[in-house]
Design an enzyme around this catalytic site. Sequence first.
Site, PDB file in Angstrom:
ATOM      1  N   ALA A  97     -29.729  26.009 -35.645  1.00 56.03           N
ATOM      2  CA  ALA A  97     -30.582  25.480 -36.714  1.00 56.03           C
ATOM      3  C   ALA A  97     -31.997  26.000 -36.536  1.00 56.03           C
ATOM      4  CB  ALA A  97     -30.569  23.953 -36.685  1.00 56.03           C
ATOM      5  N   CYS A  98     -32.786  25.868 -37.609  1.00 51.85           N
ATOM      6  CA  CYS A  98     -34.194  26.272 -37.606  1.00 51.85           C
ATOM      7  C   CYS A  98     -34.892  25.646 -36.409  1.00 51.85           C
ATOM      8  CB  CYS A  98     -34.841  25.781 -38.910  1.00 51.85           C
ATOM      9  SG  CYS A  98     -36.597  26.136 -39.030  1.00 51.85           S
ATOM     10  N   PRO A  99     -35.671  26.423 -35.692  1.00 53.90           N
ATOM     11  CA  PRO A  99     -36.172  27.761 -35.947  1.00 53.90           C
ATOM     12  C   PRO A  99     -35.400  28.870 -35.231  1.00 53.90           C
ATOM     13  CG  PRO A  99     -37.456  26.833 -34.182  1.00 53.90           C
ATOM     14  CD  PRO A  99     -36.422  25.779 -34.587  1.00 53.90           C
TER      15      PRO A  99
ATOM     16  N   ARG B  78     -38.156  20.528 -40.347  1.00 62.01           N
ATOM     17  CA  ARG B  78     -37.617  20.052 -39.067  1.00 62.01           C
ATOM     18  C   ARG B  78     -38.549  20.368 -37.911  1.00 62.01           C
ATOM     19  NH1 ARG B  78     -34.272  20.692 -34.759  1.00 62.01           N
ATOM     20  NH2 ARG B  78     -33.959  22.906 -34.804  1.00 62.01           N
TER      21      ARG B  78
ATOM     22  N   ARG C  89     -40.510  26.210 -41.330  1.00 64.16           N
ATOM     23  CA  ARG C  89     -40.199  26.304 -42.752  1.00 64.16           C
ATOM     24  C   ARG C  89     -41.362  25.741 -43.568  1.00 64.16           C
ATOM     25  NH1 ARG C  89     -34.402  23.936 -43.694  1.00 64.16           N
ATOM     26  NH2 ARG C  89     -34.177  25.131 -41.796  1.00 64.16           N
TER      27      ARG C  89
END
Length: 190
Positions: free
Chosen positions: A16-18, A153, A157
């Site tokens: 998941a991000c990042p 999150r 983003r």
Amino acid sequence: MTELYVNRTLDCKGLACPLPVVRTKKAMEELNAGEVLEVVATDKGSVADLKSWSGRTGHQYIGLKEENGAFRHFIRKAEASDTKEEMKHVNIATNDEVHHKLTAGDKLHILDVREPAEYAFGRIPGALSIPLGDLEEKLDQLDPNTEYYVVCRTGNRSDSACQMLTVKGFRSVINVIPGMSQWTYEIEKD
């Protein structure tokens, strides 16, 4: 469909991000200018994240193929003279600062740019959901003269969203860091 030639494939499935962007950045450093990196990810947020990162750094985002729940991103490494130093949005607020303002009764406009599932499982009370990948087409839902606290999150983003909003003429956008991954205060859920 024509198969694309790639010089390297990077497996980011399950991350998941990042992390897809972090690993892509490292992999790009190992390629020569003009070579193509394929990034395979399952995080829907990677669609907006990798396209945005490519644009901010000068690399060419060639395109995307979606197959069996995986997103295959194709990015061509730019010549050194065409790359840009990755910029960060300068206006930031910490999670603690946002919480303090909320508990003091300040009316904040919080824009959550995570994917709908992330938003549904927990968000800052009253936050408006517009995923980063949809933000440009939904700018008419926002007032450029309103101050927005933008959250995701981890702050990456939301940084991209803040930069986009600033370029589009929004006067006051603030990146909330480190974002929902470390938000320890009250949340709303669906």
